[in-house]
Scaffold this motif. Structure first.
Motif, PDB file in Angstrom:
ATOM      1  N   TYR A  32     -39.175 -12.965 -10.113  1.00 31.57           N
ATOM      2  CA  TYR A  32     -39.597 -13.136  -8.737  1.00 31.57           C
ATOM      3  C   TYR A  32     -40.603 -12.022  -8.489  1.00 31.57           C
ATOM      4  N   PHE A  34     -43.489 -10.037  -5.851  1.00 29.24           N
ATOM      5  CA  PHE A  34     -43.718  -9.713  -4.440  1.00 29.24           C
ATOM      6  C   PHE A  34     -44.961  -8.838  -4.303  1.00 29.24           C
ATOM      7  N   LYS A  49     -44.370 -13.688  -1.457  1.00 29.59           N
ATOM      8  CA  LYS A  49     -43.478 -13.627  -2.608  1.00 29.59           C
ATOM      9  C   LYS A  49     -43.540 -14.921  -3.398  1.00 29.59           C
ATOM     10  N   THR A  51     -41.239 -17.252  -5.900  1.00 32.47           N
ATOM     11  CA  THR A  51     -39.848 -17.433  -6.331  1.00 32.47           C
ATOM     12  C   THR A  51     -39.676 -18.731  -7.094  1.00 32.47           C
ATOM     13  N   SER A  94     -38.545  -8.670  -9.397  1.00 34.42           N
ATOM     14  CA  SER A  94     -37.099  -8.689  -9.556  1.00 34.42           C
ATOM     15  C   SER A  94     -36.768 -10.003 -10.252  1.00 34.42           C
ATOM     16  N   ASP A  95     -35.501 -10.278 -10.487  1.00 33.53           N
ATOM     17  CA  ASP A  95     -35.141 -11.575 -11.040  1.00 33.53           C
ATOM     18  C   ASP A  95     -33.962 -12.146 -10.267  1.00 33.53           C
ATOM     19  N   PHE A  96     -33.536 -13.328 -10.634  1.00 31.02           N
ATOM     20  CA  PHE A  96     -32.570 -14.074  -9.839  1.00 31.02           C
ATOM     21  C   PHE A  96     -31.299 -13.287  -9.566  1.00 31.02           C
ATOM     22  N   GLY A  97     -30.788 -12.667 -10.605  1.00 34.70           N
ATOM     23  CA  GLY A  97     -29.504 -12.008 -10.436  1.00 34.70           C
ATOM     24  C   GLY A  97     -29.591 -10.546 -10.103  1.00 34.70           C
ATOM     25  N   ASN A  98     -30.790 -10.061  -9.881  1.00 32.04           N
ATOM     26  CA  ASN A  98     -30.974  -8.623  -9.721  1.00 32.04           C
ATOM     27  C   ASN A  98     -31.615  -8.337  -8.375  1.00 32.04           C
ATOM     28  N   GLU A  99     -30.903  -7.628  -7.534  1.00 32.57           N
ATOM     29  CA  GLU A  99     -31.450  -7.321  -6.217  1.00 32.57           C
ATOM     30  C   GLU A  99     -32.428  -6.159  -6.251  1.00 32.57           C
ATOM     31  N   LYS A 100     -32.488  -5.457  -7.357  1.00 31.01           N
ATOM     32  CA  LYS A 100     -33.363  -4.291  -7.430  1.00 31.01           C
ATOM     33  C   LYS A 100     -34.812  -4.732  -7.580  1.00 31.01           C
ATOM     34  N   LEU A 101     -35.663  -4.042  -6.871  1.00 24.81           N
ATOM     35  CA  LEU A 101     -37.090  -4.265  -6.988  1.00 24.81           C
ATOM     36  C   LEU A 101     -37.699  -3.158  -7.843  1.00 24.81           C
TER      37      LEU A 101
ATOM     38  N   PHE B  34     -30.660   0.014  -0.245  1.00 24.02           N
ATOM     39  CA  PHE B  34     -31.292   0.729  -1.339  1.00 24.02           C
ATOM     40  C   PHE B  34     -32.024   1.951  -0.797  1.00 24.02           C
ATOM     41  N   TYR B  36     -34.981   4.743  -1.713  1.00 24.56           N
ATOM     42  CA  TYR B  36     -36.114   5.037  -2.573  1.00 24.56           C
ATOM     43  C   TYR B  36     -36.692   6.403  -2.208  1.00 24.56           C
ATOM     44  N   LEU B  46     -36.584   3.929  -7.179  1.00 24.00           N
ATOM     45  CA  LEU B  46     -35.243   3.653  -6.694  1.00 24.00           C
ATOM     46  C   LEU B  46     -34.326   4.818  -7.061  1.00 24.00           C
ATOM     47  N   ARG B  97     -31.234  -5.907   2.112  1.00 21.14           N
ATOM     48  CA  ARG B  97     -31.477  -7.329   1.884  1.00 21.14           C
ATOM     49  C   ARG B  97     -30.645  -8.157   2.858  1.00 21.14           C
ATOM     50  N   GLY B 101     -28.664 -11.442  -4.294  1.00 22.71           N
ATOM     51  CA  GLY B 101     -29.499 -11.985  -5.342  1.00 22.71           C
ATOM     52  C   GLY B 101     -30.965 -11.708  -5.107  1.00 22.71           C
ATOM     53  N   GLY B 102     -31.752 -11.991  -6.160  1.00 19.36           N
ATOM     54  CA  GLY B 102     -33.166 -11.673  -6.097  1.00 19.36           C
ATOM     55  C   GLY B 102     -33.956 -12.483  -5.090  1.00 19.36           C
ATOM     56  N   LEU B 103     -33.412 -13.617  -4.622  1.00 17.94           N
ATOM     57  CA  LEU B 103     -34.142 -14.449  -3.670  1.00 17.94           C
ATOM     58  C   LEU B 103     -34.111 -13.896  -2.257  1.00 17.94           C
ATOM     59  N   SER B 104     -33.123 -13.112  -1.957  1.00 15.70           N
ATOM     60  CA  SER B 104     -33.009 -12.617  -0.587  1.00 15.70           C
ATOM     61  C   SER B 104     -34.119 -11.611  -0.309  1.00 15.70           C
TER      62      SER B 104
END
Lengths: 113, 117
Positions: A32, A34, A49, A51, A94-101, B34, B36, B46, B97, B101-104
């Motif tokens: 994903y 941004f 973004k 996605t 980031s990716d689907f399962g990772n909230e970290k940017l 988060f 930073y 981060l 967020r 997940g990454g979409l949010s």
């Protein structure tokens, strides 16, 4: 691991000219992507973004970016620069399962009157 | 969009003292926030992921005992810089967020500029 490379730490364009800010990514999974803008002494504001839907993404203030998997790029463009576009721009992944940017190093955009 | 408020926006403190920075999600609940750190003309790095009701997860190289993070509620996370030194001077930004997940979407506070003298 994911990473983002922004080519050009500083870009100057004339008012009314095309804006092109470059971003290349590296990711082992579908990313994903941004673009954020930061004005002096402020937090970040999301411009747009990607996605995994449309590869051409339109954002606020007439900015848009195109996801090109073959080039692993997500360059930001705007047809006509405005003085108010002067700011720092960050590409992030980031990716689907990772909230970290994970952020790129940023590109400072200067608009020449 | 959602609003994340950070306070204070700037602070000057003496070396050796502690400083607390607050990050609030004003109109949504944030399970995860988060923190930073941004050095002049550099990107955001981060520091840690703050989880409501549990211990924060720190990134490699970030001192847990120096940067204390508390996420006591779904709308508030705090970062305390303990025994601050001039090298801790930086711009600290929090984000939250709206989902998981990454979409949010991540929303950012306006940042806190810390100067340690």
């Amino acid at each position: 691991a994911q990473s983002v490379t922004q080519l050009g730490s500083h870009v100057s364009v004339s008012e009314g000219a095309l804006v092109l800010l470059r971003c290349n990514y590296s990711s082992s999974v579908p990313p994903y992507l941004f673009w954020y803008v930061q004005y002096p002494n402020q937090g970040l504001q999301l411009l747009l973004k990607y996605t995994s839907a449309a590869t051409l993404v339109k954002g606020i203030n007439d900015f848009e970016a195109e996801f090109k998997k073959s080039e692993t790029s997500f360059h930001l463009t705007k047809p006509s620069a405005h003085m108010s576009d002067a700011a720092e721009y960050f590409c992030a992944v980031s990716d689907f399962g990772n909230e970290k940017l994970t952020f790129g190093t940023g590109t400072r955009l200067t608009i020449i009157p | 969009g959602a609003v994340v408020s950070q306070h204070p926006s700037w602070v000057i403190c003496k070396s050796g003292t502690s400083v607390k920075i607050e990050c609030r999600s004003l109109d949504f609940q944030a399970t995860t926030m988060f923190w930073y750190r941004q050095f002049p003309k550099q990107s955001l790095m981060l520091m840690a992921t703050s989880n409501e009701g549990s211990k924060a997860t720190y990134e490699q190289g970030v001192e847990k005992d120096k940067f204390l993070i508390n996420h006591a509620s779904l709308t508030l996370s705090t970062l305390t810089v303990t025994s601050a030194h001039p090298e801790d001077s930086s711009f600290y930004i929090c984000s939250a967020r709206t989902g998981t997940g990454g979409l949010s979407e991540a929303f950012f506070g306006q940042g806190t500029r810390l100067t340690v003298v």
